[in-house]
Design an enzyme around this catalytic site. Sequence first.
Site, mmCIF file in Angstrom:
data_model
loop_
_atom_site.group_PDB
_atom_site.id
_atom_site.type_symbol
_atom_site.label_atom_id
_atom_site.label_comp_id
_atom_site.label_asym_id
_atom_site.label_seq_id
_atom_site.Cartn_x
_atom_site.Cartn_y
_atom_site.Cartn_z
ATOM 1 N N ARG A 243 5.975 36.878 -16.941
ATOM 2 C CA ARG A 243 5.353 36.990 -18.244
ATOM 3 C C ARG A 243 4.498 38.583 -18.143
ATOM 4 O O ARG A 243 3.478 38.428 -17.735
ATOM 5 C CB ARG A 243 4.313 36.025 -18.492
ATOM 6 C CG ARG A 243 4.882 34.590 -18.502
ATOM 7 C CD ARG A 243 3.914 33.816 -18.930
ATOM 8 N NE ARG A 243 4.096 32.234 -19.152
ATOM 9 C CZ ARG A 243 3.608 31.201 -19.062
ATOM 10 N NH1 ARG A 243 2.283 31.279 -19.023
ATOM 11 N NH2 ARG A 243 4.005 30.062 -19.240
ATOM 12 N N ASP B 14 2.687 41.685 -18.942
ATOM 13 C CA ASP B 14 1.403 41.914 -19.695
ATOM 14 C C ASP B 14 1.755 43.132 -20.849
ATOM 15 O O ASP B 14 2.621 43.693 -20.576
ATOM 16 C CB ASP B 14 0.139 42.624 -18.855
ATOM 17 C CG ASP B 14 -0.551 41.140 -18.538
ATOM 18 O OD1 ASP B 14 -0.180 40.034 -19.163
ATOM 19 O OD2 ASP B 14 -1.418 41.607 -17.556
ATOM 20 N N ARG C 63 -1.798 45.340 -10.671
ATOM 21 C CA ARG C 63 -2.667 46.298 -11.141
ATOM 22 C C ARG C 63 -3.918 46.333 -10.376
ATOM 23 O O ARG C 63 -4.528 47.454 -10.025
ATOM 24 C CB ARG C 63 -2.798 46.234 -12.553
ATOM 25 C CG ARG C 63 -1.372 46.403 -13.223
ATOM 26 C CD ARG C 63 -1.478 45.897 -14.718
ATOM 27 N NE ARG C 63 -2.492 46.520 -15.444
ATOM 28 C CZ ARG C 63 -2.916 46.103 -16.936
ATOM 29 N NH1 ARG C 63 -2.307 44.991 -17.209
ATOM 30 N NH2 ARG C 63 -3.927 46.419 -17.423
#
Lengths: 242, 242
Positions: free
Chosen positions: A50, A52, A195
């Site tokens: 999934r 972002d 990230r």
Amino acid sequence: MRNIKLTLEYDGTDFVGWQSQTNGRNVQDEITKVLDQVLQEPITLVGAGRTDSGVHARGQVANFKTNSSLGVSSILNALNGTLPEDIYVHAATEVNEKFHARFDARERLYKYYISLIPSAIGRQYHWYVKYDLDLSCMNEVAAMLLGEHDFESFTKAEALVPHHRCTILKSEWTKTSTMPTYEIRANRFLHGMVRALVGTMVDIGRGYIPISAFENIMAAKDRRKAGMAVPPNGLFLEEVTY
Amino acid sequence: MRNIKLTLEYDGTDFVGWQSQTNGRNVQDEITKVLDQVLQEPITLVGAGRTDSGVHARGQVANFKTNSSLGVSSILNALNGTLPEDIYVHAATEVNEKFHARFDARERLYKYYISLIPSAIGRQYHWYVKYDLDLSCMNEVAAMLLGEHDFESFTKAEALVPHHRCTILKSEWTKTSTMPTYEIRANRFLHGMVRALVGTMVDIGRGYIPISAFENIMAAKDRRKAGMAVPPNGLFLEEVTY
């Protein structure tokens, strides 16, 4: 029922992410919409990861079940003929009915692109960093990630995650002219993990956090100890392995 | 009056081109608007090349005169702090008052990027070609362009152009993995010339036009004899030399 596997690419710039949601344009809904129409039945599309909002994918994998007898090359052509140009499906193949794009994935590979030079062209595909970065120092940290570790410090608290251990199989910074690139391959990733890791390594690489602090950050199991999440546009889901 | 030279980059995707016009967002107006505000006087911005709608520039050059005493680094910072993110100014320098970005340019370098693989990521920056291309054959044609020739067959009829002779200093196809790239350096370019040349060479490279036809196409001085103009998104103004 037939089970179809898709390998696809998308430019995340104008999507709120992979996953179906009511608050914006997402990849899953765009593809499902076309499949519903082409196959004349409601389709449930399962994605491997999934991604972002703003994150790109070069090798996202998804699967869906169908009663239709339409050939895979016809499905592929219908998809690419109808989908918006920021999604491209590279392959559609018929797979074993038990195949599940998310649960069967053994490894995922992400890349994060940094540019040391500001630019207008390609700004959607990298993060501009104005600091000098000590890449050998960042590679020392990258190497510390290899193997199995708890990554709770690098993810948002999420009730549904049973544990925060991930096995990192590759973790390395390389540099092509003015673009340092980070590559990380793991059995699983937590939400926001790449990230947050890149943000922490950049903080170390620019001398804002000492390298000696890294083990404590990792051990703290506290998101607040790690660096900021870097922008999504530098991040690419490159490959999913089964 | 002071004369300031700008070297700048832009992503042409969302512009109708370099030149000021009423029917859409253009680079010249975006920059002029910021300069007017920063320098508190009406500015006339001269660009080295009028790139068409959708064409990108990595090394466009422009100049303007000003009565303001604001330093060049302040001008540069004000521009990059205010301009939209699809324009980036790399340098602002004070030059001789006689310098004219367009008339003083001695050479311009353009590149055209082709991708042999369809993609969502980076689609703004190349043209996808589904044919096999014979690059050595295309390089034979490219070499025929070197030197001074009449390029009337590769431009739209325009009353204002005194003649159609251009001196080509470099003309070469190279290939990096799946991306054939054409590079052309000349003293001047006619409107639409690079895109018509690339279209003709691609027609030859895919076997649609025989290589033996090229000299006749060139000699015809008739735009209808040459190949179609290729899409603007593969074209980059790379450099202007003075």
